[in-house]
Design a protein around this motif. Structure first.
Motif, mmCIF file in Angstrom:
data_model
loop_
_atom_site.group_PDB
_atom_site.id
_atom_site.type_symbol
_atom_site.label_atom_id
_atom_site.label_comp_id
_atom_site.label_asym_id
_atom_site.label_seq_id
_atom_site.Cartn_x
_atom_site.Cartn_y
_atom_site.Cartn_z
ATOM 1 N N GLY A 261 0.745 -1.222 0.024
ATOM 2 C CA GLY A 261 0.034 0.197 0.089
ATOM 3 C C GLY A 261 0.809 1.200 0.122
ATOM 4 N N VAL A 262 0.589 2.222 -0.849
ATOM 5 C CA VAL A 262 1.081 3.479 -0.694
ATOM 6 C C VAL A 262 0.216 4.575 -0.123
ATOM 7 C CG1 VAL A 262 2.343 5.285 -2.133
ATOM 8 C CG2 VAL A 262 2.729 2.773 -2.599
ATOM 9 N N ASN A 263 0.205 5.109 0.861
ATOM 10 C CA ASN A 263 -0.697 6.200 1.206
ATOM 11 C C ASN A 263 -0.325 7.607 0.614
ATOM 12 O OD1 ASN A 263 -1.142 8.316 3.573
ATOM 13 N ND2 ASN A 263 -2.866 7.275 3.007
ATOM 14 N N TYR A 264 -1.055 7.904 -0.483
ATOM 15 C CA TYR A 264 -0.849 8.864 -1.429
ATOM 16 C C TYR A 264 -1.224 10.292 -1.117
ATOM 17 C CZ TYR A 264 -0.835 11.025 -6.165
ATOM 18 O OH TYR A 264 -0.440 11.683 -7.223
ATOM 19 N N LYS A 265 -0.330 11.357 -0.989
ATOM 20 C CA LYS A 265 -1.015 12.613 -0.739
ATOM 21 C C LYS A 265 -1.915 12.720 0.245
ATOM 22 C CE LYS A 265 -0.863 15.493 -4.164
ATOM 23 N NZ LYS A 265 -1.264 15.919 -5.534
ATOM 24 N N ASP A 266 -1.546 12.344 1.640
ATOM 25 C CA ASP A 266 -2.551 12.131 2.858
ATOM 26 C C ASP A 266 -1.866 12.380 3.835
ATOM 27 O OD1 ASP A 266 -5.027 11.556 3.877
ATOM 28 O OD2 ASP A 266 -4.712 9.340 3.239
ATOM 29 N N GLU A 267 -2.641 12.263 5.202
ATOM 30 C CA GLU A 267 -2.065 12.665 6.524
ATOM 31 C C GLU A 267 -1.641 11.382 7.195
ATOM 32 O OE1 GLU A 267 -4.068 15.700 8.472
ATOM 33 O OE2 GLU A 267 -4.536 16.717 6.283
ATOM 34 N N ARG A 268 -0.530 11.241 7.979
ATOM 35 C CA ARG A 268 -0.410 9.830 8.667
ATOM 36 C C ARG A 268 -1.549 9.661 9.504
ATOM 37 N NH1 ARG A 268 4.741 7.884 9.217
ATOM 38 N NH2 ARG A 268 5.825 9.595 8.561
ATOM 39 N N ASP A 269 -1.961 10.514 10.399
ATOM 40 C CA ASP A 269 -2.850 10.097 11.401
ATOM 41 C C ASP A 269 -4.353 9.584 10.836
ATOM 42 O OD1 ASP A 269 -1.098 11.146 13.136
ATOM 43 O OD2 ASP A 269 -2.128 12.969 13.466
ATOM 44 N N LEU A 270 -4.645 10.317 9.682
ATOM 45 C CA LEU A 270 -5.756 9.900 8.889
ATOM 46 C C LEU A 270 -5.760 8.197 8.557
ATOM 47 C CD1 LEU A 270 -6.826 12.940 7.218
ATOM 48 C CD2 LEU A 270 -7.911 12.176 9.271
ATOM 49 N N ALA A 271 -4.606 8.330 7.831
ATOM 50 C CA ALA A 271 -4.199 7.099 7.325
ATOM 51 C C ALA A 271 -4.170 5.906 8.566
ATOM 52 C CB ALA A 271 -2.826 6.822 6.533
ATOM 53 N N ILE A 272 -3.606 6.121 9.502
ATOM 54 C CA ILE A 272 -3.439 4.955 10.698
ATOM 55 C C ILE A 272 -4.868 4.690 11.037
ATOM 56 C CG2 ILE A 272 -2.736 4.640 12.997
ATOM 57 C CD1 ILE A 272 -0.101 6.151 12.040
ATOM 58 N N THR A 273 -5.752 5.708 11.397
ATOM 59 C CA THR A 273 -7.222 5.536 11.736
ATOM 60 C C THR A 273 -7.871 4.361 10.567
ATOM 61 O OG1 THR A 273 -6.998 7.739 12.712
ATOM 62 C CG2 THR A 273 -9.282 6.607 12.476
ATOM 63 N N TRP A 274 -7.786 4.972 9.406
ATOM 64 C CA TRP A 274 -8.169 4.363 8.596
ATOM 65 C C TRP A 274 -7.925 2.792 8.352
ATOM 66 C CZ3 TRP A 274 -10.633 5.543 3.209
ATOM 67 C CH2 TRP A 274 -10.581 4.567 2.511
ATOM 68 N N LEU A 275 -6.744 2.636 8.682
ATOM 69 C CA LEU A 275 -6.170 0.919 8.605
ATOM 70 C C LEU A 275 -6.889 0.281 9.720
ATOM 71 C CD1 LEU A 275 -2.841 1.688 7.063
ATOM 72 C CD2 LEU A 275 -4.833 0.588 5.782
ATOM 73 N N GLN A 276 -7.054 1.101 10.963
ATOM 74 C CA GLN A 276 -7.666 0.468 12.148
ATOM 75 C C GLN A 276 -8.990 0.036 12.208
ATOM 76 O OE1 GLN A 276 -6.177 3.030 15.000
ATOM 77 N NE2 GLN A 276 -4.390 2.145 15.348
ATOM 78 N N ASP A 277 -9.697 1.109 11.194
ATOM 79 C CA ASP A 277 -11.192 0.947 11.326
ATOM 80 C C ASP A 277 -11.604 -0.162 10.164
ATOM 81 O OD1 ASP A 277 -11.313 2.816 13.168
ATOM 82 O OD2 ASP A 277 -11.944 4.476 11.818
ATOM 83 N N TYR A 278 -10.829 -0.039 8.974
ATOM 84 C CA TYR A 278 -11.243 -0.931 7.912
ATOM 85 C C TYR A 278 -10.533 -2.109 7.654
ATOM 86 C CZ TYR A 278 -14.024 3.532 6.966
ATOM 87 O OH TYR A 278 -14.740 4.670 7.093
ATOM 88 N N ALA A 279 -9.374 -2.480 8.398
ATOM 89 C CA ALA A 279 -8.706 -3.572 8.436
ATOM 90 C C ALA A 279 -7.180 -3.183 7.317
ATOM 91 C CB ALA A 279 -9.338 -4.881 7.911
ATOM 92 N N ASN A 280 -6.477 -3.553 7.541
ATOM 93 C CA ASN A 280 -5.205 -3.315 6.662
ATOM 94 C C ASN A 280 -4.777 -4.889 5.616
ATOM 95 O OD1 ASN A 280 -2.820 -2.661 5.711
ATOM 96 N ND2 ASN A 280 -1.873 -2.312 7.634
ATOM 97 N N PRO A 281 -5.019 -4.555 4.515
ATOM 98 C CA PRO A 281 -4.787 -5.509 3.642
ATOM 99 C C PRO A 281 -3.180 -5.591 3.136
ATOM 100 C CG PRO A 281 -5.887 -3.704 2.247
ATOM 101 C CD PRO A 281 -5.804 -3.309 3.727
ATOM 102 N N TYR A 282 -2.906 -4.622 3.588
ATOM 103 C CA TYR A 282 -1.139 -4.478 2.832
ATOM 104 C C TYR A 282 -0.159 -5.100 3.817
ATOM 105 C CZ TYR A 282 -4.015 -0.761 0.802
ATOM 106 O OH TYR A 282 -5.037 0.027 0.048
ATOM 107 N N ALA A 283 0.753 -5.656 2.874
ATOM 108 C CA ALA A 283 1.817 -6.317 3.530
ATOM 109 C C ALA A 283 2.919 -5.027 3.924
ATOM 110 C CB ALA A 283 2.667 -7.279 2.359
ATOM 111 N N LEU A 284 2.820 -4.227 3.179
ATOM 112 C CA LEU A 284 3.701 -2.994 3.696
ATOM 113 C C LEU A 284 2.986 -1.733 3.642
ATOM 114 C CD1 LEU A 284 7.578 -3.853 2.015
ATOM 115 C CD2 LEU A 284 6.815 -3.648 4.574
ATOM 116 N N ASP A 285 3.100 -0.493 4.515
ATOM 117 C CA ASP A 285 2.644 0.373 4.279
ATOM 118 C C ASP A 285 3.366 1.760 4.060
ATOM 119 O OD1 ASP A 285 -0.484 0.429 4.761
ATOM 120 O OD2 ASP A 285 0.174 -0.995 6.256
ATOM 121 N N ILE A 286 3.565 2.138 3.073
ATOM 122 C CA ILE A 286 4.509 3.249 2.371
ATOM 123 C C ILE A 286 3.804 4.589 2.544
ATOM 124 C CG2 ILE A 286 5.932 4.117 0.526
ATOM 125 C CD1 ILE A 286 6.165 1.163 -0.637
#
Lengths: 154, 177
Positions: free
Chosen positions: B99-124
């Protein structure tokens, strides 16, 4: 009430000229850089839009490409290098002025070919008309018949 | 008598109609533009992991087995729509997704991955879209199919769903080596 309409039209006209889609306030080291920047952003095409220059588009990617163009200009890259850099990442699609390759050669050749073809057809048609027997030539019988017909009518 | 000349306009119209019919029947989409990246190796990058700002990830970390690399963002509605299917691809089909979190904010991304589960082997984490720019990304979501040597074999723009995966993309993924 008329003056209100006129005033509104004036306001809209002025506002329209102020709209400069997605343009950031930029500071350039010199006017040459500004000119080159303004030229480049109208030569590069937004890869997200169907037909807009990056200078004319509000798409986020166009903003990124403008930023990159601006930075590279100030780092001393030539126009050619900046264009190559964009094509390297976003393909030939981003060029409004396509490069001459075997695939794009036809863009220049096709109109010329169409012109030549049209000229050949026109010449052929003109020649055929000259060669075919004149319709004005009647045989004696036909002439007599024609005269009698005309005489009857008048 | 060159009667055939009279048929030239008809033939021209027939050819043009044929082209249009081809475009219509094959669902040619004018918005799809070619990717400059297909056939090239992954560009070099050095970015932090989404969940750990101390951990740096590079293109070397991705090598070894084939993967798909998915650009997403919390501001992107189609990413939200696509996300459950990515979860099932990762969990049920064992697809390796980066996963590449693209032009986004770190906090929002972390919350998203907690809320909706994380399918990514690596999170860039790519807050400025630098890796995106290197890869010719024009928006999210966008997904690249990369083989074990790091060569990009295919680029797909837009959200992936079950029908798309089964009809088109699964074959692309299975062909990666």
């Amino acid at each position: 009430m008329r003056w209100i309409n006129k005033f509104l039209i004036l306001v809209l006209m002025v506002a329209g000229s102020l709209v400069w889609a997605g343009q950031e306030a930029r500071y350039f080291d010199n006017e040459q850089l500004r000119d080159r920047y303004n030229k480049l952003i109208w030569q590069l095409r937004c890869p997200r839009c169907e037909n807009q220059a990056i200078g004319d588009s509000n798409a986020p990617i166009s903003g990124d490409m403008r930023d990159r163009t601006y930075e590279m200009l100030h780092q001393g890259y030539s126009d050619r290098e900046i264009i190559d850099y964009m094509v390297d990442r976003y393909s030939e699609f981003v060029l409004y002025n396509p490069r001459l390759t075997f695939g794009t050669l036809w863009l220049w050749l096709a109109p010329a070919l169409a012109l030549v073809l049209g000229a050949v057809v026109a010449v052929l048609l003109a020649r055929r008309k000259q060669r075919s027997p004149s319709s004005a030539a009647f045989t004696k019988d036909e002439k007599q018949r024609l005269e009698s017909l005309l005489g009857k009518d008048s | 008598m060159k009667r055939w000349i009279l048929f030239v306009p008809l033939m021209v119209v027939a050819v043009i109609t044929g082209l249009f019919a081809y475009a219509l029947l094959n669902e040619v989409d004018p918005r799809v533009i070619p990717s400059a990246l297909e056939g090239r190796t992954m560009p070099a990058f050095q970015l932090t992991a989404v969940e750990d700002r101390q951990q740096f990830l590079t293109e070397q970390d991705l090598l070894g087995e084939p993967y798909i690399i998915n650009f997403w963002a919390t501001w992107c509605p189609s990413c939200r729509w696509e996300h459950p299917y990515l979860n099932s691809l990762a969990n049920d089909e064992g697809v390796r997704i980066i996963g590449v979190n693209y032009k986004d904010e770190r906090d929002l991304a972390i919350t998203w991955l907690q809320d909706y589960a994380n399918p990514y082997a690596l999170d860039i984490f790519d807050p400025n879209g630098d890796l995106g720019f290197e890869m010719g990304v024009t928006g999210a979501p966008e997904t690249f199919f990369v083989d074990s040597k790091g060569v990009i074999q295919h680029r797909f723009q837009g959200p992936i769903d079950a029908a798309l995966w089964n009809n088109r993309l699964k074959a692309v993924y299975d062909a990666l080596d």
